[in-house]
Write a protein that holds these residues in place. Sequence first.
Motif, PDB file in Angstrom:
ATOM      1  N   TYR A   1       0.779  -1.216  -0.007  1.00  0.00           N
ATOM      2  CA  TYR A   1      -0.097  -0.007   0.051  1.00  0.00           C
ATOM      3  C   TYR A   1       0.761   1.306   0.069  1.00  0.00           C
ATOM      4  O   TYR A   1       0.760   2.149  -0.711  1.00  0.00           O
ATOM      5  N   ARG A   2       2.088   1.299   0.864  1.00  0.00           N
ATOM      6  CA  ARG A   2       2.797   2.460   0.830  1.00  0.00           C
ATOM      7  C   ARG A   2       3.453   2.484  -0.394  1.00  0.00           C
ATOM      8  O   ARG A   2       3.789   3.851  -0.751  1.00  0.00           O
ATOM      9  N   LEU A   3       3.943   1.624  -1.061  1.00  0.00           N
ATOM     10  CA  LEU A   3       4.594   1.423  -2.186  1.00  0.00           C
ATOM     11  C   LEU A   3       3.908   2.021  -3.251  1.00  0.00           C
ATOM     12  O   LEU A   3       4.317   3.168  -4.014  1.00  0.00           O
ATOM     13  N   SER A   4       2.524   1.653  -3.386  1.00  0.00           N
ATOM     14  CA  SER A   4       1.720   2.558  -4.467  1.00  0.00           C
ATOM     15  C   SER A   4       1.420   3.957  -4.282  1.00  0.00           C
ATOM     16  O   SER A   4       1.352   4.831  -4.917  1.00  0.00           O
ATOM     17  N   LYS A   5       1.326   4.148  -2.975  1.00  0.00           N
ATOM     18  CA  LYS A   5       1.160   5.505  -2.471  1.00  0.00           C
ATOM     19  C   LYS A   5       2.570   6.581  -2.810  1.00  0.00           C
ATOM     20  O   LYS A   5       2.088   7.547  -3.459  1.00  0.00           O
ATOM     21  N   ILE A   6       3.598   6.018  -2.371  1.00  0.00           N
ATOM     22  CA  ILE A   6       4.950   6.593  -2.699  1.00  0.00           C
ATOM     23  C   ILE A   6       4.983   6.972  -4.380  1.00  0.00           C
ATOM     24  O   ILE A   6       5.303   7.968  -4.897  1.00  0.00           O
TER      25      ILE A   6
END
Lengths: 231, 175
Positions: A29-34
């Motif tokens: 999730y963090r990866l897609s947000k970043i």
Amino acid sequence: MHIMEGFLPHPWWELWTIIALPIVAYGVYRLSKITKEHPEAKPLLALMGAFIFILSALKLPSVTGSSSHPTGAGLAAIIFGPSVASVLSVIVLVFQALLLAHGGLTTLGANTFSMGIIGPAIAFGIWIIGKKARLPNSVVVFIAVALSDLGTYVATSAQLALAVPIAGNVFDSFLAFGAIYAVTQIPLAIGEAILAVLLFDFLVKYKGKLLSSMKVIKFPALKVEKEVKPQ
Amino acid sequence: MKYWPYLVLAVALPTLLLLYIISLGYTSLASAVLTLPNETEILLFTVFAGVGAATIGHFFGYRRAERATRNNANKPERKQGWKTINLKYVALILAVVALFIVPFIINPSGEFGGTDGQGPEAIEGEGYTPWVEPMAYQPDALGERLLFSLQVGIGGAILGYFVGHEMGKVANKKD
């Protein structure tokens, strides 16, 4: 630090898998947000993955007369946060479990926990504290990466001691496994930390603007701008 | 763009690799003059793969950065000498190399077995048998060398490309 296939008996491998799963999911999730917020950070992400790929395959000799390998996940945790480092570690661990019989599918959760969660968490924690204490970046990167590498192997020793107490009780087994894993790792941790400082220095110099926009570092961008683009 | 560093590496690396393979006794040309612990042998193969892939990656990254800026200006190539190499970095890299040569000096007859294998040995020594065999592909000695080299090669290529691209961008922006 890879626990081999089948070396974690019944309740333990399920336990580590269940602990690791939500953190890796949060990492995705963090990866897609970043990547949405900073699309220009994608090459940097590939670079961090590459750093883990290289370091986790180098079987380096240690003064104890045995060899081991560094993990490389500490630097990724400093730049992208610990959960993203977990995702990158899982990719490497799956590669090694499937193609090299190094680690295993049942122990994937436990290996992810030591390499992708404990290590990065230590690196990130020290990085935050070091930034608050206003220590020089390279010093903080050095300490954070070295301790994250060492912490990974201490975590592996603890996991094995809990699951397979070879010396009778858990604590003595922990010391026995620590003598195998963690002591060998000390010079390797220093080596990994030096390499991480070199790469971090390079990134600050060439990607300072991006790093400060990602709030990794504060204001060396000003200095770098003058150096790199005089115009 | 200077080609000679790439050319030097493109000749030197395969030559060294060939010498290494011959001295390990893998070819019929000569018997083994070099015996290394298994893990160290793998390490040197992976280092070759990593440096080679990083060189190729650096070349393409640098060239791409240069081509992207070529239309902007026809500046004469900036003279880059040895002074651009920072002594601090050289010292740090030498420190890393020394850190992994010292074990061989202290412990010349060491086995240098991997801890990833020693841990399971200690467990099996206490009578534990793994409850499941590795399910996926298990490489032999040659496959292990190739796959570890592949892993480092993938990483090295990405790293080299990134570094080359960034350096190329900066070098072509400067006057």
